[in-house]
Design a protein around this motif. Sequence first.
Motif, PDB file in Angstrom:
ATOM      1  N   ASN A   1      -2.082  -7.812  -5.448  1.00  0.00           N
ATOM      2  CA  ASN A   1      -1.361  -6.717  -4.791  1.00  0.00           C
ATOM      3  C   ASN A   1      -1.944  -5.422  -5.331  1.00  0.00           C
ATOM      4  N   ARG A   2      -2.563  -4.672  -4.463  1.00  0.00           N
ATOM      5  CA  ARG A   2      -3.163  -3.409  -4.888  1.00  0.00           C
ATOM      6  C   ARG A   2      -2.046  -2.370  -4.940  1.00  0.00           C
ATOM      7  N   VAL A   3      -1.448  -2.220  -6.130  1.00  0.00           N
ATOM      8  CA  VAL A   3      -0.294  -1.341  -6.303  1.00  0.00           C
ATOM      9  C   VAL A   3      -0.747  -0.037  -6.948  1.00  0.00           C
ATOM     10  N   ILE A   4      -0.429   1.083  -6.261  1.00  0.00           N
ATOM     11  CA  ILE A   4      -0.785   2.423  -6.724  1.00  0.00           C
ATOM     12  C   ILE A   4       0.518   3.202  -6.885  1.00  0.00           C
ATOM     13  N   ARG A   5       0.647   3.992  -7.944  1.00  0.00           N
ATOM     14  CA  ARG A   5       1.829   4.846  -8.121  1.00  0.00           C
ATOM     15  C   ARG A   5       1.413   6.299  -7.855  1.00  0.00           C
ATOM     16  N   LEU A   6       2.229   6.967  -7.057  1.00  0.00           N
ATOM     17  CA  LEU A   6       1.914   8.347  -6.679  1.00  0.00           C
ATOM     18  C   LEU A   6       3.121   9.227  -6.924  1.00  0.00           C
ATOM     19  N   SER A   7       2.876  10.327  -7.603  1.00  0.00           N
ATOM     20  CA  SER A   7       3.898  11.370  -7.767  1.00  0.00           C
ATOM     21  C   SER A   7       3.313  12.630  -7.152  1.00  0.00           C
ATOM     22  N   GLY A   8       3.796  12.993  -6.001  1.00  0.00           N
ATOM     23  CA  GLY A   8       3.263  14.163  -5.287  1.00  0.00           C
ATOM     24  C   GLY A   8       2.730  13.745  -3.931  1.00  0.00           C
ATOM     25  N   GLU A   9       1.577  14.372  -3.537  1.00  0.00           N
ATOM     26  CA  GLU A   9       1.013  14.129  -2.209  1.00  0.00           C
ATOM     27  C   GLU A   9      -0.412  13.608  -2.323  1.00  0.00           C
ATOM     28  N   ALA A  10      -0.771  12.674  -1.396  1.00  0.00           N
ATOM     29  CA  ALA A  10      -2.141  12.165  -1.329  1.00  0.00           C
ATOM     30  C   ALA A  10      -2.374  11.584   0.059  1.00  0.00           C
ATOM     31  N   TYR A  11      -3.636  11.559   0.441  1.00  0.00           N
ATOM     32  CA  TYR A  11      -4.056  10.925   1.687  1.00  0.00           C
ATOM     33  C   TYR A  11      -4.972   9.769   1.285  1.00  0.00           C
ATOM     34  N   PHE A  12      -4.783   8.600   1.963  1.00  0.00           N
ATOM     35  CA  PHE A  12      -5.553   7.408   1.601  1.00  0.00           C
ATOM     36  C   PHE A  12      -6.342   6.902   2.799  1.00  0.00           C
ATOM     37  N   SER A  13      -7.559   6.462   2.519  1.00  0.00           N
ATOM     38  CA  SER A  13      -8.368   5.703   3.475  1.00  0.00           C
ATOM     39  C   SER A  13      -8.570   4.348   2.813  1.00  0.00           C
ATOM     40  N   VAL A  14      -7.838   3.335   3.306  1.00  0.00           N
ATOM     41  CA  VAL A  14      -7.739   2.050   2.618  1.00  0.00           C
ATOM     42  C   VAL A  14      -8.786   1.070   3.150  1.00  0.00           C
ATOM     43  N   THR A  15      -9.460   0.398   2.233  1.00  0.00           N
ATOM     44  CA  THR A  15     -10.379  -0.686   2.587  1.00  0.00           C
ATOM     45  C   THR A  15      -9.536  -1.876   3.018  1.00  0.00           C
ATOM     46  N   LYS A  16      -9.854  -2.426   4.192  1.00  0.00           N
ATOM     47  CA  LYS A  16      -9.038  -3.523   4.718  1.00  0.00           C
ATOM     48  C   LYS A  16      -9.281  -4.810   3.938  1.00  0.00           C
ATOM     49  N   ASP A  17      -8.193  -5.473   3.587  1.00  0.00           N
ATOM     50  CA  ASP A  17      -8.214  -6.811   2.980  1.00  0.00           C
ATOM     51  C   ASP A  17      -6.863  -7.444   3.254  1.00  0.00           C
ATOM     52  N   PRO A  18      -6.755  -8.271   4.310  1.00  0.00           N
ATOM     53  CA  PRO A  18      -5.460  -8.836   4.696  1.00  0.00           C
ATOM     54  C   PRO A  18      -4.822  -9.697   3.599  1.00  0.00           C
ATOM     55  N   LYS A  19      -5.607 -10.250   2.717  1.00  0.00           N
ATOM     56  CA  LYS A  19      -5.066 -11.102   1.653  1.00  0.00           C
ATOM     57  C   LYS A  19      -4.475 -10.289   0.503  1.00  0.00           C
ATOM     58  N   LYS A  20      -4.878  -9.025   0.392  1.00  0.00           N
ATOM     59  CA  LYS A  20      -4.405  -8.167  -0.696  1.00  0.00           C
ATOM     60  C   LYS A  20      -3.797  -6.898  -0.104  1.00  0.00           C
ATOM     61  N   PRO A  21      -2.479  -6.847  -0.013  1.00  0.00           N
ATOM     62  CA  PRO A  21      -1.855  -5.645   0.565  1.00  0.00           C
ATOM     63  C   PRO A  21      -2.027  -4.431  -0.356  1.00  0.00           C
ATOM     64  N   PHE A  22      -2.147  -3.272   0.266  1.00  0.00           N
ATOM     65  CA  PHE A  22      -2.283  -2.008  -0.451  1.00  0.00           C
ATOM     66  C   PHE A  22      -0.912  -1.356  -0.475  1.00  0.00           C
ATOM     67  N   ILE A  23      -0.319  -1.174  -1.685  1.00  0.00           N
ATOM     68  CA  ILE A  23       1.047  -0.671  -1.808  1.00  0.00           C
ATOM     69  C   ILE A  23       1.022   0.636  -2.599  1.00  0.00           C
ATOM     70  N   VAL A  24       1.625   1.636  -2.016  1.00  0.00           N
ATOM     71  CA  VAL A  24       1.756   2.926  -2.709  1.00  0.00           C
ATOM     72  C   VAL A  24       3.220   3.103  -3.062  1.00  0.00           C
ATOM     73  N   GLN A  25       3.509   3.222  -4.364  1.00  0.00           N
ATOM     74  CA  GLN A  25       4.877   3.428  -4.836  1.00  0.00           C
ATOM     75  C   GLN A  25       5.041   4.913  -5.141  1.00  0.00           C
ATOM     76  N   THR A  26       6.164   5.471  -4.643  1.00  0.00           N
ATOM     77  CA  THR A  26       6.455   6.888  -4.910  1.00  0.00           C
ATOM     78  C   THR A  26       7.851   6.983  -5.512  1.00  0.00           C
ATOM     79  N   GLU A  27       8.258   8.196  -5.793  1.00  0.00           N
ATOM     80  CA  GLU A  27       9.590   8.413  -6.345  1.00  0.00           C
ATOM     81  C   GLU A  27      10.661   8.003  -5.352  1.00  0.00           C
ATOM     82  N   TYR A  28      10.355   8.124  -4.068  1.00  0.00           N
ATOM     83  CA  TYR A  28      11.351   7.900  -3.028  1.00  0.00           C
ATOM     84  C   TYR A  28      11.178   6.554  -2.310  1.00  0.00           C
TER      85      TYR A  28
END
Length: 175
Positions: A147-174
Amino acid sequence: MNYISKLVNQYLNRRHTPEIEAKIQHWLVDGKHADEKDSALREYWNNMSKSDTATSYEALTKAKRRLGIDEPRGKVVPMRRKLLRAAAVLLPLLLAGAGYWYATRPVPLVEITVLNGQHRHITLPDGSQAWVNAGSTLTYPEKLSENRVIRLSGEAYFSVTKDPKKPFIVQTEYM
């Protein structure tokens, strides 16, 4: 030398008849006349030769066998075989311990903080791109796992490399 000492001497030197053997065995097992037995055996002992010879060791072995106290020795196991046995027991334990340590060790985190008035472009370990805005913090592991888990506090724009077996998760305060 009294009569009992002569009989014990004949018995222990194997110069006796079967009838005398039966009588002496019965007499030795019987609890009576303990002093006479001790005296006769002590006299025989004192008259024995004091030198250790191969025949005396052989006689001792035969006596132990006759009395039923000879303990058979087990096979002698070479040291190499003992070490292999120990390794066969210890190696799986060491491998299991190393695997557990490797699986549970903490993964180092990378933390990127962008100061106010700045923007920053980051390439993540899986090849995904992130543009982090001013006053924001992005935290992610050095190696992204299943699980590609990223924590973000604030603002960001992502261009995610596709991998259906590994979801890309962005965790924020909200979220």
